[in-house]
Design a protein around this motif. Sequence first.
Motif, mmCIF file in Angstrom:
data_model
loop_
_atom_site.group_PDB
_atom_site.id
_atom_site.type_symbol
_atom_site.label_atom_id
_atom_site.label_comp_id
_atom_site.label_asym_id
_atom_site.label_seq_id
_atom_site.Cartn_x
_atom_site.Cartn_y
_atom_site.Cartn_z
ATOM 1 N N UNK A 83 0.812 -1.220 0.000
ATOM 2 C CA UNK A 83 0.000 0.000 0.000
ATOM 3 C C UNK A 83 0.844 1.267 0.000
ATOM 4 N N UNK A 84 2.025 1.198 0.596
ATOM 5 C CA UNK A 84 2.837 2.408 0.682
ATOM 6 C C UNK A 84 3.682 2.619 -0.571
ATOM 7 N N UNK A 85 3.691 1.661 -1.490
ATOM 8 C CA UNK A 85 4.507 1.812 -2.703
ATOM 9 C C UNK A 85 3.996 2.997 -3.523
ATOM 10 N N UNK A 86 4.930 3.656 -4.181
ATOM 11 C CA UNK A 86 4.573 4.878 -4.892
ATOM 12 C C UNK A 86 3.563 4.622 -6.013
ATOM 13 N N UNK A 87 2.805 5.666 -6.341
ATOM 14 C CA UNK A 87 1.799 5.542 -7.389
ATOM 15 C C UNK A 87 2.400 5.212 -8.750
ATOM 16 N N UNK A 88 3.582 5.754 -9.006
ATOM 17 C CA UNK A 88 4.183 5.544 -10.330
ATOM 18 C C UNK A 88 3.275 6.062 -11.426
ATOM 19 N N UNK A 89 3.218 5.356 -12.544
ATOM 20 C CA UNK A 89 2.272 5.781 -13.591
ATOM 21 C C UNK A 89 0.932 5.077 -13.364
ATOM 22 N N UNK A 90 -0.033 5.415 -14.189
ATOM 23 C CA UNK A 90 -1.389 4.912 -13.981
ATOM 24 C C UNK A 90 -1.422 3.376 -13.973
ATOM 25 N N UNK A 91 -0.586 2.758 -14.794
ATOM 26 C CA UNK A 91 -0.532 1.297 -14.847
ATOM 27 C C UNK A 91 -0.012 0.717 -13.535
ATOM 28 N N UNK A 92 1.026 1.351 -12.969
ATOM 29 C CA UNK A 92 1.548 0.903 -11.669
ATOM 30 C C UNK A 92 0.430 0.944 -10.625
ATOM 31 N N UNK B 287 1.074 12.684 -19.512
ATOM 32 C CA UNK B 287 1.322 11.405 -18.832
ATOM 33 C C UNK B 287 0.192 10.410 -19.077
ATOM 34 N N UNK B 288 -0.998 10.936 -19.312
ATOM 35 C CA UNK B 288 -2.150 10.054 -19.497
ATOM 36 C C UNK B 288 -2.355 9.613 -20.941
ATOM 37 N N UNK B 289 -1.553 10.141 -21.845
ATOM 38 C CA UNK B 289 -1.799 9.877 -23.275
ATOM 39 C C UNK B 289 -1.774 8.377 -23.587
ATOM 40 N N UNK B 290 -0.787 7.672 -23.047
ATOM 41 C CA UNK B 290 -0.667 6.240 -23.372
ATOM 42 C C UNK B 290 -1.858 5.452 -22.822
ATOM 43 N N UNK B 291 -2.422 5.940 -21.709
ATOM 44 C CA UNK B 291 -3.576 5.265 -21.119
ATOM 45 C C UNK B 291 -4.800 5.444 -22.026
ATOM 46 N N UNK B 292 -4.991 6.668 -22.487
ATOM 47 C CA UNK B 292 -6.138 6.927 -23.364
ATOM 48 C C UNK B 292 -6.001 6.147 -24.674
ATOM 49 N N UNK B 293 -4.772 6.104 -25.177
ATOM 50 C CA UNK B 293 -4.541 5.337 -26.416
ATOM 51 C C UNK B 293 -4.825 3.852 -26.214
#
Lengths: 248, 304, 95
Positions: A83-92, B287-293
Amino acid sequence: MKDILQYTLRIADTSLILAQRLSEWCSKGPTLEEDIALSNISLDLFGQANGLLEYAAKIDQSKSADDFAFKRDERNFYNLQICEQENGHFGDTMVRQFLCDTYFMLFYQQLSSSKDENLAAIANKSIKEVAYHLRHSKNWLIRLGDGTKESNLKVQKSLDKVWKFTGEFFEMDELDHLMLDEKIGVNNTLLKKEWDNIVNQVLSDAKISRPKDSYMMTGSKRGLHTELLGKMLAEMQYLPRAYPNAKW
Amino acid sequence: MSEVLFQEKIDKEQKIEPKDWMPEGYRKHLIRQISQHAHSEIIGMQPEGNWISRAPSLRAKMILLAKVQDEAGHGLYLYSACETLGISREELNQQLHIGKAKYSSIFNYPTLTWADMGAIGWLVDGAAIVNQVSLQKTSYGPYSRGMVKICKEESFHQRQGYEIIAEMAKGTKEQKEMAQDALNRFWWPSIMMFGPHDSDSPRTGNAMKWKIKRKTNDELRQDFINKTVGQAELIGLTIPDPDLKWNEEKSSYDFGEINWEEFWSVVEGNGPCNEQRLNHHIKAHKDGAWVREAAKAYSKKQKN
Amino acid sequence: MTENKATVWEVFIQSKNGLAHKHFGNVHAEDKEMALQNARDLYTRRNEGSCIWVVKSENIVSSVPEDETSFFDPSNDKVYRHPTFYKMPDGAKHI
């Protein structure tokens, strides 16, 4: 009662720390719609943490829910380290969320029949919330995994990176056994099979492969964490610590 | 339909709907105003977002997060209204990013203490609400409906801000100082939110004639000041304007001269946070571009 | 570079069981599930919903203002479609 308090804090901290992480997304989401969705999940988790910490404060009458959240040091926090791991990018974030949501779902299903009425009630309320969270994160994981080549590579990496934190979901220490014996707590070991089933199915739909189980992180039940938690708490707790006599 | 018929409809207080004929100037004015309003909601998430991680209690944290989330929601209602005029959200976004579209200058000021969360809710949302309440009667249907929804949801925003600052004003010495300091910093920018004086606002004429705007900048500003002074007095804070005094004859408050030089300078991009706010928004979008794609690609595969 | 536009969906929400769905606004989404979830997250934050419909905006067919007279005026003079058109004998009840 001290055991139930400790057991409650573990569950509460896990929700609280994940909620705090998710709230960092606010105003940074990949779409406005998703920004709102992430805040919703964060709010649900803060609500769960709040309910659990209120219960903790009922057990230990010398403290309030806020005292538990804002006045403990990192060595006294018992959240799962994932839970404390960083958000990173949306996929992370979505990978972390999916793995946690699956676990929460199974955990709360079991906890809802706890002999402890407070925990059972909180679990029952939480099940509805995490069922939605799981639907949300599962769908995103599949979209990203089965989206573009780039997105597939990205979430595969996210999964590989965070996998070592999933072992903690299923650990049983002395307190867990005690709580299980008293029909208050959950047998975490038994969650693994169903967790594996769900995760394997979704990973296959998402066209990403399950990392091999190798070394798994451990320690949060004893208040051991990655360095990330301390900094997070320093930020979160700053006001109540800097102005201990102030009410807000 | 000619402009005469259009104006007749407006004068009869009938709403204009997306497919109705409208003068090009009306459409343009609406796009500019609604998108500016939408962008303000979205950029406005940042100064408050700055304190979510540091909110001093669980209750305060949940309230603040829900409030900032509402702002995203309100931005969406407004983008949705704007899209009915034949412009896409992507285009609106791009206009924001290249500086062609503006947002409210108030959000170019930094939030330095927790009291600023109080001041923003109380003053900035307070000012916005005065404006939005009058816009519920705007002549363009989708905009008006959006405003109704926003006003209904926003009523808690101002209250939560006032609660924060009131609590601090009666708190410790440091809290009291923070509260007064927040009022000092946000008072003038808040009353500037209503825009230039009517005499210096070239577009007001058409906007009033077309009933896009229902009250002028100066009228709205005066409404806001009349409402707010008593609220400051009640909690023992002082509004930083030595010329502020009750005018019996007008039955409203006289107030000091606004620093228009500062106003225009912030509008032109020289506020403390202009660059930061815009860069934050651009970065999130990129940063969100790849997600939308990926979502698009996934959806395409499902159809094949 | 102008980026690909997102797909727009119109959102209709039934606020309570038994009531009709009402148009609330739109959301952007790339697939049905996302549209449904986005609508849920955006439009039912305050317990406003019991059922949500989403439909791609491009699939909605609308009459246009030019149709107004030929579509809707002809029903103006069909007063016999309304109950008040009929004369009832004095004292008639339950009718």
